[in-house]
Design a protein around this motif. Structure first.
Motif, PDB file in Angstrom:
ATOM      1  N   LYS A 251       3.377  -4.361  22.916  1.00  0.00           N
ATOM      2  CA  LYS A 251       3.408  -3.090  23.627  1.00  0.00           C
ATOM      3  C   LYS A 251       2.075  -2.803  24.320  1.00  0.00           C
ATOM      4  O   LYS A 251       2.028  -2.153  25.362  1.00  0.00           O
ATOM      5  CB  LYS A 251       3.728  -1.980  22.624  1.00  0.00           C
ATOM      6  N   PHE A 252       0.981  -3.231  23.742  1.00  0.00           N
ATOM      7  CA  PHE A 252      -0.338  -3.003  24.356  1.00  0.00           C
ATOM      8  C   PHE A 252      -0.966  -4.323  24.815  1.00  0.00           C
ATOM      9  O   PHE A 252      -2.190  -4.442  24.872  1.00  0.00           O
ATOM     10  CB  PHE A 252      -1.267  -2.268  23.386  1.00  0.00           C
ATOM     11  N   GLY A 253      -0.129  -5.317  25.114  1.00  0.00           N
ATOM     12  CA  GLY A 253      -0.643  -6.606  25.564  1.00  0.00           C
ATOM     13  C   GLY A 253      -1.515  -7.246  24.496  1.00  0.00           C
ATOM     14  O   GLY A 253      -1.227  -7.134  23.301  1.00  0.00           O
ATOM     15  N   ASP A 254      -2.606  -7.867  24.935  1.00  0.00           N
ATOM     16  CA  ASP A 254      -3.487  -8.564  23.991  1.00  0.00           C
ATOM     17  C   ASP A 254      -4.183  -7.615  23.023  1.00  0.00           C
ATOM     18  O   ASP A 254      -4.665  -8.043  21.980  1.00  0.00           O
ATOM     19  CB  ASP A 254      -4.546  -9.366  24.756  1.00  0.00           C
ATOM     20  N   SER A 255      -4.273  -6.321  23.398  1.00  0.00           N
ATOM     21  CA  SER A 255      -4.917  -5.355  22.507  1.00  0.00           C
ATOM     22  C   SER A 255      -4.262  -5.329  21.132  1.00  0.00           C
ATOM     23  O   SER A 255      -4.865  -4.911  20.158  1.00  0.00           O
ATOM     24  CB  SER A 255      -4.850  -3.940  23.106  1.00  0.00           C
ATOM     25  N   GLY A 256      -2.986  -5.756  21.051  1.00  0.00           N
ATOM     26  CA  GLY A 256      -2.269  -5.696  19.792  1.00  0.00           C
ATOM     27  C   GLY A 256      -2.161  -7.028  19.076  1.00  0.00           C
ATOM     28  O   GLY A 256      -1.449  -7.142  18.078  1.00  0.00           O
ATOM     29  N   SER A 257      -2.883  -8.054  19.531  1.00  0.00           N
ATOM     30  CA  SER A 257      -2.751  -9.345  18.849  1.00  0.00           C
ATOM     31  C   SER A 257      -3.475  -9.322  17.496  1.00  0.00           C
ATOM     32  O   SER A 257      -3.180 -10.121  16.620  1.00  0.00           O
ATOM     33  CB  SER A 257      -3.237 -10.491  19.731  1.00  0.00           C
ATOM     34  N   ARG A 258      -4.414  -8.388  17.359  1.00  0.00           N
ATOM     35  CA  ARG A 258      -4.972  -8.113  16.032  1.00  0.00           C
ATOM     36  C   ARG A 258      -4.692  -6.647  15.735  1.00  0.00           C
ATOM     37  O   ARG A 258      -4.872  -5.796  16.611  1.00  0.00           O
ATOM     38  CB  ARG A 258      -6.499  -8.309  16.021  1.00  0.00           C
TER      39      ARG A 258
ATOM     40  N   GLU B 286       0.817  -1.221   0.000  1.00  0.00           N
ATOM     41  CA  GLU B 286       0.000   0.000   0.000  1.00  0.00           C
ATOM     42  C   GLU B 286       0.846   1.264   0.000  1.00  0.00           C
ATOM     43  O   GLU B 286       0.436   2.286  -0.541  1.00  0.00           O
ATOM     44  CB  GLU B 286      -0.923   0.028   1.226  1.00  0.00           C
ATOM     45  N   GLY B 287       2.005   1.221   0.673  1.00  0.00           N
ATOM     46  CA  GLY B 287       2.843   2.413   0.797  1.00  0.00           C
ATOM     47  C   GLY B 287       2.337   3.356   1.876  1.00  0.00           C
ATOM     48  O   GLY B 287       1.301   3.121   2.497  1.00  0.00           O
ATOM     49  N   ALA B 288       3.075   4.452   2.069  1.00  0.00           N
ATOM     50  CA  ALA B 288       2.749   5.406   3.127  1.00  0.00           C
ATOM     51  C   ALA B 288       2.181   6.690   2.491  1.00  0.00           C
ATOM     52  O   ALA B 288       2.373   6.885   1.287  1.00  0.00           O
ATOM     53  CB  ALA B 288       3.998   5.717   3.933  1.00  0.00           C
ATOM     54  N   PRO B 289       1.517   7.564   3.237  1.00  0.00           N
ATOM     55  CA  PRO B 289       1.181   7.410   4.651  1.00  0.00           C
ATOM     56  C   PRO B 289       0.127   6.332   4.867  1.00  0.00           C
ATOM     57  O   PRO B 289      -0.707   6.103   3.988  1.00  0.00           O
ATOM     58  CB  PRO B 289       0.639   8.796   5.031  1.00  0.00           C
ATOM     59  N   ILE B 290       0.191   5.697   6.030  1.00  0.00           N
ATOM     60  CA  ILE B 290      -0.740   4.620   6.360  1.00  0.00           C
ATOM     61  C   ILE B 290      -0.883   4.573   7.881  1.00  0.00           C
ATOM     62  O   ILE B 290       0.019   5.023   8.600  1.00  0.00           O
ATOM     63  CB  ILE B 290      -0.233   3.286   5.748  1.00  0.00           C
ATOM     64  N   VAL B 291      -2.025   4.064   8.341  1.00  0.00           N
ATOM     65  CA  VAL B 291      -2.329   4.139   9.774  1.00  0.00           C
ATOM     66  C   VAL B 291      -2.394   2.729  10.358  1.00  0.00           C
ATOM     67  O   VAL B 291      -3.033   1.847   9.782  1.00  0.00           O
ATOM     68  CB  VAL B 291      -3.661   4.883  10.002  1.00  0.00           C
ATOM     69  N   VAL B 292      -1.717   2.527  11.492  1.00  0.00           N
ATOM     70  CA  VAL B 292      -1.684   1.221  12.164  1.00  0.00           C
ATOM     71  C   VAL B 292      -2.364   1.358  13.526  1.00  0.00           C
ATOM     72  O   VAL B 292      -2.033   2.263  14.291  1.00  0.00           O
ATOM     73  CB  VAL B 292      -0.226   0.740  12.362  1.00  0.00           C
ATOM     74  N   LYS B 293      -3.339   0.471  13.811  1.00  0.00           N
ATOM     75  CA  LYS B 293      -4.075   0.562  15.077  1.00  0.00           C
ATOM     76  C   LYS B 293      -4.120  -0.796  15.764  1.00  0.00           C
ATOM     77  O   LYS B 293      -4.421  -1.804  15.123  1.00  0.00           O
ATOM     78  CB  LYS B 293      -5.524   1.002  14.835  1.00  0.00           C
ATOM     79  N   ALA B 294      -3.873  -0.797  17.080  1.00  0.00           N
ATOM     80  CA  ALA B 294      -4.115  -2.000  17.882  1.00  0.00           C
ATOM     81  C   ALA B 294      -5.629  -2.196  17.970  1.00  0.00           C
ATOM     82  O   ALA B 294      -6.381  -1.227  18.062  1.00  0.00           O
ATOM     83  CB  ALA B 294      -3.512  -1.827  19.276  1.00  0.00           C
ATOM     84  N   ASP B 295      -6.073  -3.446  17.940  1.00  0.00           N
ATOM     85  CA  ASP B 295      -7.522  -3.713  17.952  1.00  0.00           C
ATOM     86  C   ASP B 295      -8.197  -3.234  19.232  1.00  0.00           C
ATOM     87  O   ASP B 295      -9.242  -2.613  19.199  1.00  0.00           O
ATOM     88  CB  ASP B 295      -7.776  -5.218  17.777  1.00  0.00           C
TER      89      ASP B 295
END
Ligand code: AMP
Ligand code: GLY
Length: 418
Positions: free
Chosen positions: A174-181, A136-145
């Motif tokens: 970094k955010f525990g299970d919040s970041g597994s997805r 996809e390239g940048a800019p792009i947004v990454v979010k913990a579920d």
């Protein structure tokens, strides 16, 4: 009526202050509260997430109504637990609070019901996430579920930054299970506006529009925080845009939640971006925002308890919700180092020098044995003022800030200036 507010930040101080203005509120309790809330309510030493202890406290005391403010007890089902114990409680049940606690859920809801938002993909596999970012390239947004205290979002300006974000969430946890997805999203552009709304699941009544300042430093630089200041109303939120949002976002969201068998009652927070293609949802929250609530409720004229009860009783259509004219601004004074490492326990001086028309909402504060007020968190105070217009409200809020001092105090000097 005796009312318990669950939570202990600046938002809860503003909620308690608004409830205190109601002639129908007799005893006001707050758990756990803070040093500022203790001046207007009885603080109870129970953590906001301790559902069993909170229900036991309400049963053992003459409390008629509970208001649950923070995201985590809502997601954990505190309102469900209160209802099961026969206690009237304000806030969404866990099955509706999921609109905030799972980004995968909220993105899926918007996709299913055609509510405008950024294009996205969900990943549970790190290598696939990284391959998608490279494609996809940048800019792009990454979010913990999951929930990450408002800090689980990285707006990456280049591919390496996005890849690092995915690794810190999925590999380093970094955010525990919040970041597994993780959710990877198209980067949208345009001014951001927050609209909080009261809803009983049938009627939805937006509050004054507002704008948060999420980055730690001036000119929207530095890391994302829980919010460094806010003002209301937003000059960018015109009546036409409000109408579009009502038709394309607000009512469709409430209808979608009903269709899903997850009726939403409480305050719903729409984080919006006014993109060149029209307003789109950045995020939903299942609660009042912090610090947006501080300026917004400072301008509320209607009795807040009347509104809360109407929401619980599904009679919101019978309440006339009115606001003061003019504007309000809240400047957050934070501990130096926030949102990463910071020290606590510094004495706060000058609170008694703040003029009476300026409201100092406490967030992370506590009272020492000798009566001194000490810093006790990342965000410490929300200095809030009203004015005939936005520049007047901003100037007044900063006049309040200039009276107050503590070691390493950090605040932005550009709240509302853009
Ligand atoms: P959130 O916690 O989802 O509100 O994200 C925090 C901040 O990141 C937002 O207030 C936006 O400034 C930014 N953000 C989130 N998603 C996007 C997106 N898809 N495009 C651009 N900026 C975004
Ligand atoms: N101010 C952003 C939030 O409450 O999530």
């Amino acid at each position: 009526m005796n009312v318990l507010v669950v939570g202990g930040g600046g938002r809860e101080h503003a909620i308690c202050a608004a409830l205190k203005r109601s002639p129908r509120v007799d005893q006001l309790y707050c758990a756990p509260g803070n040093a500022g809330i203790a001046q207007i309510a009885t603080c109870v030493d129970i953590q906001a997430t301790d559902i069993a202890a909170m229900v036991a406290f309400v049963k053992a005391n003459p409390i008629d109504f509970v208001m649950v403010a923070p995201d985590d007890p809502l997601a954990l089902g505190m309102v469900d637990a209160m209802e099961a114990a026969g206690i009237r409680a304000f806030g969404p049940r866990a099955n509706a609070a999921i609109i905030e606690s799972s980004k995968v859920f909220s993105k899926g809801l918007m996709e299913k019901y055609g509510i405008p938002t950024a294009k996205y993909r969900v990943f549970t596999d790190m290598d696939q996430a990284i391959a998608y970012i490279r494609a996809e390239g940048a800019p792009i947004v990454v979010k913990a579920d999951g929930l990450a205290l408002g800090k689980g979002v990285v707006v990456a300006t280049d591919v390496d930054m996005a890849v690092d974000a995915v690794k810190s969430m999925m590999q380093d946890k970094k955010f525990g299970d919040s970041g597994s997805r993780v959710v990877i999203e198209e980067c949208m552009t345009g001014p951001e506006v927050t609209v909080l709304a009261f809803t009983d699941g049938k009627t939805i009544v937006p509050m004054l529009s507002s704008q948060d300042h999420k980055r730690a430093y001036n000119d929207d630089k530095g890391p994302n925080t829980g919010g460094m200041g806010a003002f209301c109303p937003s000059p960018k939120y015109t009546p036409e845009i409000a109408q579009t949002c009502m038709e394309t976002i607000f009512r469709p969201t409430i209808a979608a939640m009903n269709k899903e068998g997850r009726p939403f009652k409480g305050v719903i927070y729409f984080g919006l971006m006014l993109t060149p293609d029209g307003p789109r949802v950045v995020e939903y929250n299942a609660r009042f925002g912090d610090p947006e609530t501080q300026p917004i409720l400072s301008m509320l004229e209607t009795d807040l308890l009347d509104i809360f009860e109407a929401v619980v009783d599904e009679k919101l259509d019978t309440v006339d919700i009115r606001w003061k004219s003019g504007a309000a601004c809240c400047v957050v004074m934070a501990s130096g180092g926030y949102p990463t490492a910071y020290k606590k326990g510094y004495e706060i001086t000058g609170l008694d020098r703040v003029p009476e028309d300026i409201i100092v909402y406490h967030a992370g504060t506590k009272r020492a044995g000798d009566g001194k007020i000490l810093t006790n968190g990342g965000r410490v105070l929300g200095v809030t003022a009203l004015g005939s217009d936005l520049p007047a409200a901003i100037a007044r809020a900063y006049a309040g800030v200039s009276c107050i001092d503590f070691t390493d105090a950090h605040y932005r000097t550009d709240i509302g200036k853009k």
